[in-house]
Design a protein around this motif. Structure first.
Motif: not given
Length: 972
Positions: A547-549, A401, A399, A135, A525
């Motif tokens: 964060g990004k998936l 998100t 991370s 992420a 997460y």
């Protein structure tokens, strides 16, 4: 089938023509490397060469029988490599040295540490799993992560770490990869893998790309069966093989071959890819041009063991093109079978030498030509460094998100308007999350055994934070919602504004049928302590979501999606090194606190330190009283005494000054007409705030309400029961005549002024300010400051009259009063004058914990801004944080105390800047802020327990000595 194989080989052949790769095992001093390898090869017997092919499992938590077995493997069968499994770092280091001493050729030590040595070893460091790292969009952090793992491996004598997993996890139901993968995007997986490889191999530890040719799209676990991948050649080339081709280009040193059934690569349905020459030799080596070390996946796994006997499997793996046999199950049998194959020419010595040379080159690459034993001393400390904690926090911060944020509800603003509940789903610990949420404002944990009961309990709340917490033990643990939890989630969301925070795999969200009623959605997460702490801080705008998936959640949220949140300039809670301070130096405070408690300077205390808006120390010591029954907690509140002046009266005076209701140039008669025609009528607000108004220090009002001989409280003034006449509560079962308030102000108004002009600290001006503020705003002082400052600051543990808001056990007792109230003062203000005003004074009466005091001081330090809200203008803060009578040797600013002008005075440690400001309190409290260093320091205690004659804390100057330690802890 044949058509698929031919198509695949055609594609691979084209690749091989354009990508003639260099040998990743070749060192810069390759001539010396070749000489070393040749010298060993020339001295080895066939048996010794065969022994180099094996990497045997070794444990550091088993008995001497196991140790003898490993030693036998090394001395009798010439095993050249070990993979250490469970145990402890100290024991592994000891055994490593012992086994290396037994080996003729230094052993190559392997380890399976995808997220750190903690994957196998106790008392070592654990970093996040790959899915979490996937992420992150700052790949330099992944390089740093690889370096840290390399440093840990090197420190304990590991030469090859079986990481990274570079499988592209395109199957959400994958039971064995999942969280171990960087995600479903081949580009993101590849970028992360390359960054990791560069980091770890820069530290002299071989990286290992696994599981070739790709284990990401299976619904079976090769530990238990042989998974089937029914993909054609084009699909495999475009997805599964993509990361391998790219990582080969940057020098990936080794590859692990997987136990899979891929018909498009190997027509024999019973033959695992790890044992297939089509895969290992034709594809991996010849077509993709890989020249590094090739290692099988564990040969104890069912994906391999179901094929044939252990010895037959080992031989087949070598014949297929593997170099190193991981976790062989029958070394003696395998040695015999390999020797027989050499005799019958089904395996040539040339082929054997080819792998042995690569193994030896790997050993040279890893530094084994200059082998040194592992140093056992301090190994545990070296594997749990503060640098690792810092990196871990950065990885988590980058991370987490944010997937949904309807109406910009996140971060949570306007705390004065919010009534927040927390509801837990999942079956894992949530303590760190709840504790951190409560650092920002009042958050109530709400629970019930049935849904209707829960919905009823949630009715008073306008915000519900739902935390879904699943086990963080290892990445294979179940991450799924129960059916009951899914129903509860939807029903709560239908009734309330909900923020769902998922401390589990993002794949868990695939179970959620609708997100329509969920206004805020965060994926954190993992359920680690750090993830819980950081995620809670994102909710309140202390940290921004970045964060990004790494994987898609159906069609609702696609891979690569993630919103960015806003930073509201609230406190971030972190570790000292994050702001250039030393944990080791700050640890000296623990001993000083012990001294305070042991020498009974105070029964207990709280200490709070922040720098540059980041809290690095928030700790409680000792007990409420010397009987040691109730330990002090961070949430407990203390009587702040004179800190009330700068934490309650002063912010309101600043506000009033901005609005020109109480200008600094105004005289006391201007702000309180009753002081007209008094000897104080021309004294200015500026003079009073600077303690330059010639006011007396204080007046013992209570003594005039007592018998001058016996000291008993007179019935004229007091009653043990509340009535219309006696309606101001002084303490438990003690009420004062409400008319006496007028007497207090009469005494102040008529009190003689000091004849001597100059500095004299006085409480009296704050009695006047209280009345003036209440007159201007037509509200009691406690309501004014709560509504204008505390509620929106999230200072929910700051209050006057604390017994109206808190349980008695949350309030630290102050003094056993034997001179006025004749009782233990707990929740009642210690200051006698404030008590006679009903517990609300401009100079005393405020209770709080250290965290809340820190928030108010940080607001000052941030020039009147905190939590996304401007409370005061920057120029107002500067105006009040200034000495106006320094020529007259007055060190004070307006309300604020300032560093001493006379070196003999110990107002501070003498180590703070001239721009710094703060205050101290009679009960043993102290707070200071320094714009130059960015420090906020809070010290709270009940040093007046058991009575105010206890002056040990004052005589020892412990509060300012601790301030010196804090200042000295700044390292950059």
């Amino acid at each position: 089938m044949k058509k698929n194989i031919l198509a695949f080989l055609a594609i691979a052949f084209t690749l091989s023509l354009s990508a003639q790769r260099l040998d990743p095992l070749r060192t810069k001093d390759f001539v010396a490397q070749e000489i070393w390898v040749d010298s060993i090869m020339n001295s080895m017997s066939i048996d010794e060469k065969i022994g180099q092919l094996f990497m045997v499992q070794a444990y550091s938590n088993l008995d001497e029988k196991h140790e003898r077995f490993i030693n036998k493997m090394i001395t009798k069968y010439h095993v050249g490599s070990l993979i250490f499994m469970q145990g402890t770092p100290e024991k592994q280091a000891i055994l490593n040295n012992r086994y290396q001493d037994s080996a003729k050729v230094p052993l190559l030590i392997g380890f399976d540490g995808e997220w750190g040595l903690d994957m196998r070893l106790k008392n070592t460091y654990r970093f996040p799993w790959n899915m979490t790292l996937g992420a992150i969009r700052n790949d330099s952090l992944i390089t740093k992560f690889g370096k840290h793992l390399g440093q840990h491996a090197k420190r304990i004598g590991i030469h090859v770490n079986f990481a990274p997993v570079i499988d592209v996890n395109v199957n959400p139901e994958n039971p064995i990869i999942g969280n171990r993968s960087f995600g479903e995007s081949k580009e993101n997986v590849t970028a992360k893998a390359i960054a990791f490889i560069k980091g770890m191999q820069s530290e002299g530890v071989l990286a290992n790309g696994k599981h070739f040719p790709g284990h990401g799209d299976t619904a079976a676990d090769s530990h238990h069966t042989l998974p089937v991948l029914n993909f054609d050649a084009a699909r495999l080339d475009s997805i599964e093989l993509y990361p391998y081709k790219k990582t080969f280009d940057v020098g990936l040193a080794s590859v692990m071959t997987a136990h899979l059934n891929i018909p498009s690569l190997e027509p024999n349905a019973t033959l695992p890819t790890s044992l297939s020459k089509n895969v290992v030799t034709n594809l991996l080596q010849e077509k993709l041009g890989f020249q590094g070390l090739i290692i099988t996946d564990g040969l104890n796994m069912k994906g391999a063991t179901n094929y044939a006997t252990s010895a037959q499997i080992d031989l087949a793996a070598i014949q297929a093109g593997n170099d190193l046999l991981l976790i062989p199950q029958d070394v003696p049998g395998s040695v015999a079978l390999i020797k027989k194959a050499l005799e019958t020419k089904t395996l040539t010595e040339e082929r054997l030498n080819f792998s042995v040379r690569k193994i030896l080159k790997s050993k040279y690459w890893a530094g084994l030509h200059n082998y040194k034993p592992v140093l056992v001393e301090n190994i545990e400390q070296d594997l749990n460094r503060v640098e690792d904690k810092l990196l871990h926090r950065e990885l988590v911060k980058n991370s987490i998100t944010l997937l949904k944020n309807i109406n910009g509800n996140l971060p949570i603003r306007d705390l004065e308007k919010q009534k927040i509940a927390y509801v837990q789903l999942g079956d894992a610990d949530n303590t760190a999350y709840v504790d951190m949420l409560k650092n920002y404002t009042k958050v109530d944990v709400v629970a019930d055994k049935n849904l209707d009961g829960l919905i009823t309990k949630l009715k008073p709340y306008n915000y519900v934070i739902i935390g879904f917490h699943k086990s963080n033990q290892h990445p294979w643990k179940s991450y799924k919602f129960t059916n009951k939890e899914l129903v509860w989630l939807q029903e709560i969301a239908r009734e309330k504004s909900v923020i769902l925070d998922v401390f589990a795999s993002p794949y868990s969200l695939l179970q959620v049928k609708s997100f329509a009623n969920i206004e805020g959605l965060i994926v954190s997460y993992q359920n680690s302590k750090i993830s819980q702490e950081v995620s809670a801080q994102i909710l309140f705008g202390a940290i921004t979501a970045k964060g990004k998936l790494p994987v898609s959640i159906g069609s609702e949220f696609k891979e690569g999606f993630g919103l960015t949140s806003t930073n509201l300039s609230r406190f971030e809670y972190t570790i000292p090194e994050a702001v250039g301070m030393s944990s080791i130096k700050l640890a000296a405070i623990d001993k000083m606190a012990d001294t305070i408690i042991n020498q009974k300077m105070a029964p207990g205390l709280q200490i709070f330190v922040a720098r540059n808006g980041k809290v690095v120390l928030e700790k409680s010591y000792g007990y409420h009283t010397h009987d040691k029954k109730i330990p002090v907690k961070n949430s407990d509140i203390y009587d702040l005494a004179s800190l009330t002046k700068i934490l309650a009266s002063l912010p309101l005076i600043m506000k009033a000054e901005e609005e020109q209701r109480i200008p600094l140039s105004a005289s006391l008669r201007d702000i309180l007409p009753s002081f007209s025609n008094s000897n104080k009528e021309k004294v200015t607000v500026k003079e009073v705030l600077s303690h330059f108004g010639r006011l007396k220090a204080w007046i013992p009002f209570y003594k005039d309400t007592q018998d001058s001989i016996t000291g008993k409280n007179l019935a004229t003034f007091y009653s043990s029961k509340k009535s219309n006449k006696f309606d101001i509560k002084v303490a438990e079962n003690l009420f004062i005549n409400h008319n006496y308030k007028d007497s207090i102000y009469k005494y102040i108004k008529e009190a003689d002024q000091r004849e001597r002009v100059g500095y004299k600290y006085s409480d009296l001006g704050y009695y006047i300010f209280k009345e003036a503020l209440e007159l201007q705003y037509d509200k009691p002082l406690d309501k004014l400051v709560d509504q204008n400052f505390y509620q929106s600051l999230g200072a929910d543990r700051t209050t006057y009259l604390p017994l109206k808001k808190f349980h008695r056990n949350e309030i630290v007792p102050t003094e056993i009063d034997t001179y006025y109230r004749n009782q233990l003062l707990q929740g009642y203000v210690h200051d006698m004058g404030a008590a006679m005003l009903g517990g609300v004074g401009g100079h005393a009466g405020l209770f709080a914990n250290a965290n809340d005091v820190g928030k108010i001081m940080q607001m000052y330090l941030q020039k009147g801004f905190y939590g996304g809200k401007r409370y005061l203008k920057p120029e107002t803060i500067d105006k009040f944080n200034h000495r106006y009578f320094s020529k007259e040797k007055v060190r004070r600013g307006l309300g604020f105390d300032k560093p001493q002008l006379n070196p003999r005075v110990k107002a501070t440690c003498g180590c703070v800047s001239e721009e710094s400001f703060g205050h101290s309190g009679f009960t043993g409290t102290y707070t200071w802020a320094d714009p130059k260093s960015g420090l906020v320091y809070v010290f709270l205690s009940n040093r007046v327990y058991p009575n105010m004659d206890n002056r040990g804390l004052i005589r020892s100057n412990m509060r300012t000595k601790i301030q010196q330690v804090i200042q000295d802890a700044i390292i950059n």
